[in-house]
Motif scaffolding. Structure first.
Motif, short mmCIF file in Angstrom:
data_model
loop_
_atom_site.label_atom_id
_atom_site.label_comp_id
_atom_site.label_asym_id
_atom_site.label_seq_id
_atom_site.Cartn_x
_atom_site.Cartn_y
_atom_site.Cartn_z
N ARG A 16 -76.11 33.31 29.26
CA ARG A 16 -76.86 33.89 30.38
C ARG A 16 -76.02 33.84 31.66
O ARG A 16 -75.88 34.84 32.37
N THR A 17 -75.43 32.68 31.93
CA THR A 17 -74.56 32.54 33.11
C THR A 17 -73.38 33.51 33.02
O THR A 17 -73.00 34.15 34.00
N ARG A 19 -73.19 36.36 31.51
CA ARG A 19 -73.62 37.74 31.77
C ARG A 19 -73.79 38.00 33.25
O ARG A 19 -73.49 39.08 33.75
N GLU A 20 -74.29 36.98 33.96
CA GLU A 20 -74.54 37.15 35.40
C GLU A 20 -73.26 37.05 36.21
O GLU A 20 -73.05 37.81 37.14
N ARG A 21 -72.39 36.07 35.84
CA ARG A 21 -71.28 35.75 36.74
C ARG A 21 -69.93 35.73 36.04
O ARG A 21 -68.94 35.32 36.63
#
Ligand SMILES: [Mn+2]
Length: 351
Positions: A16-17, A19-21
């Motif tokens: 998840r991290t 994908r975001e950053r």
């Protein structure tokens, strides 16, 4: 390898991290086939999941790195220079592959230890020596022949892959590379039925064994062979022929016109000798803070016709010098010159 629910939850959070950053993919300094293959496979998997991936190698890297990495983004930071970080790196998730030891992560250690980073760091490794505070989501299998063998399970989980049909060719290829190189192209004692079954899966998924062998093993230049001739010229037999030792000094590299990475695989040559149970290669490294350093590589055979033969655990030998690795293949960096380190190393190898 058993991946428990807490680890799966951690993986989901790292993805998840990422994908975001974005995600930064790291491995040990002076990466080998398993390290480069693990980084390529991990980065490509994150990319497939919609994350921006950046591989950071602490060099020098093998000469075939560009061709192997292809379009997958990678940079090389010089050895001895701490990773500065910067935009796009500092907020990202982190994946560390084929090492879990601070001593092999020297240049990126301070960056990894910045606040909040450990919680979003995935670590996948197969080495015996492993620092427990490297990464919070950890998948370690010390029975695995390569990091890519462990990583394959992790990446299949991340991709939701059930069989080889679900593994993309561009991920199968670097996974095969790590498995092939860390087993000496399926010759060493870590070549188990499971290793060959894994290799079979990866070949079905599109990895091409002969193409990869040619890329890694048949693209040498003459300087490397000249350096090999100097290493072979230094060969000395010890402990009644059980131990073979070779040395390379800075002057040898200069005379051969060779690069520091050119001695990779030389240790296999004394291992071809009948009666040799342990082989050692000692190479003079650049001094650290004015102190001379010798890098030691050790290999040992699992089998011998000698009565009373007990395989030498070279991981244990290297641990006495602050190094480590595997029972059959290990290394250490030791303060001193080739002349002073050689007798100490010889004394540490059991009779
Ligand atoms: Mn490895």
């Amino acid at each position: 390898v058993n991946i428990d629910q807490a680890t799966v939850d951690g993986l989901v959070a790292v993805v998840r991290t990422a994908r975001e950053r974005g995600v930064v993919v790291l491995t040990h300094a002076k990466p080998d086939g398993d390290a480069v293959g693990s980084c390529a496979a991990a980065a490509r998997t994150f990319e497939r999941l919609g994350a921006r991936a950046q591989v950071v190698f602490v060099g020098p890297v093998p000469r075939w790195t560009s061709e192997m990495m292809g379009p997958t983004p990678w940079i090389e930071t010089p050895p001895g220079q701490p990773l500065a970080g910067g935009p796009g790196l500092d907020d990202a998730a982190v994946a560390i592959v084929d090492t879990g030891s601070w001593s092999q992560l020297g240049e990126v250690k301070s960056w990894l230890q910045m606040p909040g980073r450990r919680e979003r760091t995935l670590m996948v490794d197969h080495h015996k020596h492993n620092d427990p505070d490297v990464g919070s989501v950890r998948v370690v299998d010390t029975d695995a022949a390569s990091a890519t063998q462990v990583l394959m399970r992790v990446l299949m989980l991340m991709l939701g892959a059930q069989s080889w049909q679900d593994i993309p060719r561009e991920i199968a290829e670097p996974l095969y590379l790590g498995l092939a190189t860390d087993t000496g192209w399926f010759r060493h004692s870590n070549t188990t039925a499971e290793v060959l079954a894994t290799a079979s899966i990866l070949v079905q998924a599109g990895a091409e064994p002969a193409k990869l062998y040619e890329l890694i093993e048949q693209r040498e230049d003459a300087a490397r062979l000249r350096l090999l001739s100097r290493a072979l010229g230094s060969l000395r037999m010890e402990k009644g022929g059980r131990v073979a030792m070779m040395t390379l000094t800075k002057a040898d590299y200069e005379a051969a016109g060779a690069r520091r990475t050119d001695s990779g695989g030389f240790i296999d040559h004394p291992m071809t000798l009948a009666g040799v149970e342990v082989a050692a290669l000692l190479t003079e490294e650049p001094p650290e803070a004015g102190t001379p350093i010798v890098k030691v590589s050790l290999r040992s055979k699992a089998f011998s016709p000698r009565a009373g033969f007990v395989p030498v655990d070279v991981n244990a030998v290297c641990r006495t010098f602050g190094g480590g690795g595997h029972a059959r293949a290990a290394g250490a960096k030791i303060q001193g010159t080739v002349a002073t380190v050689l007798p100490r190393l010889l004394a540490a190898i059991p009779d």
